[in-house]
Design a protein around this motif. Structure first.
Motif, PDB file in Angstrom:
ATOM      1  N   GLN A 161      -3.783  -2.327   1.274  1.00  0.00           N
ATOM      2  CA  GLN A 161      -2.443  -2.290   1.526  1.00  0.00           C
ATOM      3  C   GLN A 161      -1.614  -3.593   1.298  1.00  0.00           C
ATOM      4  O   GLN A 161      -2.167  -4.596   1.663  1.00  0.00           O
ATOM      5  N   ASP A 162      -0.719  -3.743   0.320  1.00  0.00           N
ATOM      6  CA  ASP A 162      -0.094  -4.997   0.040  1.00  0.00           C
ATOM      7  C   ASP A 162       0.747  -5.248   1.186  1.00  0.00           C
ATOM      8  O   ASP A 162       1.669  -4.363   1.874  1.00  0.00           O
ATOM      9  N   LEU A 163       0.586  -6.354   1.836  1.00  0.00           N
ATOM     10  CA  LEU A 163       1.345  -6.925   2.764  1.00  0.00           C
ATOM     11  C   LEU A 163       2.696  -7.699   2.630  1.00  0.00           C
ATOM     12  O   LEU A 163       3.411  -8.104   3.634  1.00  0.00           O
ATOM     13  N   ILE A 164       2.888  -7.918   1.351  1.00  0.00           N
ATOM     14  CA  ILE A 164       4.108  -8.579   0.974  1.00  0.00           C
ATOM     15  C   ILE A 164       4.969  -7.423   0.466  1.00  0.00           C
ATOM     16  O   ILE A 164       6.175  -7.479   0.777  1.00  0.00           O
ATOM     17  N   SER A 165       4.509  -6.967  -0.775  1.00  0.00           N
ATOM     18  CA  SER A 165       5.309  -5.868  -1.396  1.00  0.00           C
ATOM     19  C   SER A 165       4.859  -4.424  -1.087  1.00  0.00           C
ATOM     20  O   SER A 165       3.624  -4.121  -1.357  1.00  0.00           O
ATOM     21  N   PRO A 166       5.497  -3.414  -0.444  1.00  0.00           N
ATOM     22  CA  PRO A 166       4.861  -2.132  -0.042  1.00  0.00           C
ATOM     23  C   PRO A 166       4.383  -1.512  -1.222  1.00  0.00           C
ATOM     24  O   PRO A 166       4.617  -1.499  -2.223  1.00  0.00           O
ATOM     25  N   GLY A 167       3.000  -0.966  -0.629  1.00  0.00           N
ATOM     26  CA  GLY A 167       2.373  -0.125  -1.540  1.00  0.00           C
ATOM     27  C   GLY A 167       0.968  -0.282  -1.497  1.00  0.00           C
ATOM     28  O   GLY A 167       0.160  -1.078  -0.757  1.00  0.00           O
ATOM     29  N   LYS A 168       0.233   0.551  -1.778  1.00  0.00           N
ATOM     30  CA  LYS A 168      -1.379   0.851  -1.454  1.00  0.00           C
ATOM     31  C   LYS A 168      -1.960   0.986  -2.894  1.00  0.00           C
ATOM     32  O   LYS A 168      -1.424   1.544  -3.819  1.00  0.00           O
ATOM     33  N   ILE A 169      -3.052   0.162  -2.947  1.00  0.00           N
ATOM     34  CA  ILE A 169      -3.893   0.307  -4.340  1.00  0.00           C
ATOM     35  C   ILE A 169      -5.411   0.655  -4.044  1.00  0.00           C
ATOM     36  O   ILE A 169      -5.956   0.164  -3.228  1.00  0.00           O
ATOM     37  N   SER A 170      -5.894   1.619  -4.889  1.00  0.00           N
ATOM     38  CA  SER A 170      -7.233   2.012  -5.056  1.00  0.00           C
ATOM     39  C   SER A 170      -8.071   1.037  -5.980  1.00  0.00           C
ATOM     40  O   SER A 170      -7.511   0.888  -7.174  1.00  0.00           O
ATOM     41  N   VAL A 171      -8.930   0.229  -5.549  1.00  0.00           N
ATOM     42  CA  VAL A 171      -9.493  -0.751  -6.247  1.00  0.00           C
ATOM     43  C   VAL A 171     -11.167  -0.181  -6.320  1.00  0.00           C
ATOM     44  O   VAL A 171     -11.789   0.131  -5.578  1.00  0.00           O
ATOM     45  N   THR A 172     -11.623  -0.333  -7.926  1.00  0.00           N
ATOM     46  CA  THR A 172     -12.860  -0.216  -7.954  1.00  0.00           C
ATOM     47  C   THR A 172     -13.874  -1.193  -8.346  1.00  0.00           C
ATOM     48  O   THR A 172     -13.217  -2.167  -9.018  1.00  0.00           O
ATOM     49  N   ALA A 173     -15.085  -1.276  -8.059  1.00  0.00           N
ATOM     50  CA  ALA A 173     -15.937  -2.485  -8.372  1.00  0.00           C
ATOM     51  C   ALA A 173     -15.976  -2.519  -9.641  1.00  0.00           C
ATOM     52  O   ALA A 173     -16.272  -1.474 -10.066  1.00  0.00           O
ATOM     53  N   LYS A 174     -16.543  -3.778  -9.970  1.00  0.00           N
ATOM     54  CA  LYS A 174     -16.688  -4.112 -11.572  1.00  0.00           C
ATOM     55  C   LYS A 174     -18.287  -3.507 -11.519  1.00  0.00           C
ATOM     56  O   LYS A 174     -19.171  -3.523 -10.609  1.00  0.00           O
ATOM     57  N   PRO A 175     -18.782  -3.354 -12.735  1.00  0.00           N
ATOM     58  CA  PRO A 175     -20.204  -3.176 -12.940  1.00  0.00           C
ATOM     59  C   PRO A 175     -21.073  -4.266 -12.242  1.00  0.00           C
ATOM     60  O   PRO A 175     -20.397  -5.326 -12.510  1.00  0.00           O
ATOM     61  N   GLN A 176     -22.173  -3.889 -11.579  1.00  0.00           N
ATOM     62  CA  GLN A 176     -23.063  -5.028 -10.967  1.00  0.00           C
ATOM     63  C   GLN A 176     -22.169  -5.698  -9.988  1.00  0.00           C
ATOM     64  O   GLN A 176     -22.863  -6.717  -9.477  1.00  0.00           O
ATOM     65  N   GLU A 177     -21.266  -5.301  -9.534  1.00  0.00           N
ATOM     66  CA  GLU A 177     -20.561  -5.709  -8.388  1.00  0.00           C
ATOM     67  C   GLU A 177     -20.566  -4.918  -7.099  1.00  0.00           C
ATOM     68  O   GLU A 177     -20.536  -3.521  -7.183  1.00  0.00           O
ATOM     69  N   THR A 178     -20.573  -5.595  -5.926  1.00  0.00           N
ATOM     70  CA  THR A 178     -20.481  -4.395  -4.575  1.00  0.00           C
ATOM     71  C   THR A 178     -19.633  -5.116  -3.721  1.00  0.00           C
ATOM     72  O   THR A 178     -19.312  -6.337  -3.814  1.00  0.00           O
ATOM     73  N   PHE A 179     -18.819  -4.211  -3.003  1.00  0.00           N
ATOM     74  CA  PHE A 179     -18.046  -4.691  -2.046  1.00  0.00           C
ATOM     75  C   PHE A 179     -18.737  -4.764  -0.444  1.00  0.00           C
ATOM     76  O   PHE A 179     -18.099  -4.901   0.621  1.00  0.00           O
ATOM     77  N   ARG A 180     -19.975  -4.588  -0.693  1.00  0.00           N
ATOM     78  CA  ARG A 180     -20.943  -4.871   0.585  1.00  0.00           C
ATOM     79  C   ARG A 180     -20.533  -6.267   1.222  1.00  0.00           C
ATOM     80  O   ARG A 180     -20.571  -7.098   0.663  1.00  0.00           O
ATOM     81  N   GLY A 181     -20.175  -6.141   2.487  1.00  0.00           N
ATOM     82  CA  GLY A 181     -19.944  -7.152   3.266  1.00  0.00           C
ATOM     83  C   GLY A 181     -18.488  -7.396   3.518  1.00  0.00           C
ATOM     84  O   GLY A 181     -18.262  -8.027   4.717  1.00  0.00           O
ATOM     85  N   LEU A 182     -17.525  -6.656   2.833  1.00  0.00           N
ATOM     86  CA  LEU A 182     -15.917  -6.825   3.382  1.00  0.00           C
ATOM     87  C   LEU A 182     -15.981  -5.524   4.135  1.00  0.00           C
ATOM     88  O   LEU A 182     -16.695  -4.383   4.209  1.00  0.00           O
ATOM     89  N   GLU A 183     -15.138  -5.751   5.206  1.00  0.00           N
ATOM     90  CA  GLU A 183     -14.793  -5.017   6.287  1.00  0.00           C
ATOM     91  C   GLU A 183     -13.530  -4.437   6.425  1.00  0.00           C
ATOM     92  O   GLU A 183     -12.383  -5.057   5.799  1.00  0.00           O
ATOM     93  N   LYS A 184     -13.464  -3.103   6.839  1.00  0.00           N
ATOM     94  CA  LYS A 184     -12.008  -2.653   7.118  1.00  0.00           C
ATOM     95  C   LYS A 184     -11.317  -3.531   8.046  1.00  0.00           C
ATOM     96  O   LYS A 184     -11.756  -4.171   8.838  1.00  0.00           O
ATOM     97  N   ARG A 185      -9.887  -3.791   7.601  1.00  0.00           N
ATOM     98  CA  ARG A 185      -8.898  -4.395   8.324  1.00  0.00           C
ATOM     99  C   ARG A 185      -8.801  -6.026   7.851  1.00  0.00           C
ATOM    100  O   ARG A 185      -7.979  -6.693   8.412  1.00  0.00           O
TER     101      ARG A 185
END
Length: 262
Positions: A161-185
């Protein structure tokens, strides 16, 4: 933390780009490096950085970095977050910082960003380069540099969620990248780039502690009510405070992040 295979580089496939009389001796070799199809935003950024040094010179990059670190907080080579902040600087330098007309001998009222100048040069070569590459470079103009909060996250994707300009974005991890360790909120700031049919995060991500979430959100709301509000000032202030937090981990984030209102 955000994990990525930084060691991977664009392979050096033999160039098959068609020659053009408009192509400069310097630009074509760089374009040839990308013809093996860049697979993520980091591949393109590596190329942009090489082109930036070549076009503007090291002195201009150094001047830009000194101003950036003055506004966003100073980093040192032995900092664990040095690479992320360096990536954040180049995102800013290439896509957000306007270079003076005197530097590049281009007459514009407010200067021009390196990416805007690059698009102008590449447009002249459009018919002689792969269409998918030209379109990728062009679409990057729709980047979003903002403060985001994670609404949903998996190893390979997340909704923010963009906290400055309204809007939601779906982000995909790059090859060989993981979002492991990032948490909701979790709240973070970064450049988000459109890439083919998805969005990808730059490696220059600034992650804020969740214990400071309510302070950050309150401050953003207060700043947005001001007539002289600018996202640039808000983001640079938050980046500087985040470095202070990283250097004083023994201090509660609440005490550190209270400084954003000062």
């Amino acid at each position: 933390m955000l994990e990525t295979a930084d060691e991977r580089r664009v392979n050096g496939a033999a160039p098959t780009l068609r020659p053009s009389q408009q192509a400069s001796d310097k630009l074509w070799p760089l374009l040839a490096r990308l013809e093996g199809e860049a697979v993520n935003i980091d591949d393109l950024m590596e190329w942009f950085i090489a082109w930036t040094h070549q076009t503007f010179g090291t002195a201009e990059v150094v001047n830009g970095s000194e101003r950036f670190y003055l506004d966003h907080g100073k980093v040192f080579h032995d900092d664990s977050f040095y690479n992320a902040r360096t990536a954040y600087f180049f995102d800013h330098f290439i896509f957000a910082r306007r270079v003076s007309s005197n530097t590049i001998q281009v007459r514009t009222a407010e200067g021009i960003t390196p990416h805007e100048l690059l698009l102008a040069e590449v447009a002249a070569l459009q018919e002689a380069m792969p269409q998918h590459l030209f379109e990728r470079m062009q679409r990057l103009s729709d980047f979003r540099h903002s403060l985001f909060q994670i609404l949903k996250v998996t190893d390979k994707s997340m909704m923010i969620q963009d906290l400055i300009s309204p809007g939601k974005i779906s982000v995909t991890a790059k090859p060989q990248e993981t979002f492991r360790g990032l948490e909701k909120r979790t709240i973070f700031q970064a450049f988000v780039f459109p890439f083919d049919d998805t969005h990808q995060l730059s490696s220059g991500i600034v992650i804020h502690p969740q214990k400071a979430n309510w302070l950050i959100k309150r401050w953003v709301k207060q700043q947005r009510r001001k007539g002289d509000f600018t996202a640039k000032a808000l983001l640079s202030r938050l980046a500087a405070v985040q470095i202070r937090h990283l250097r004083h981990r023994h201090v509660h984030p609440k005490l550190i992040y209270q400084a954003i209102k000062d």
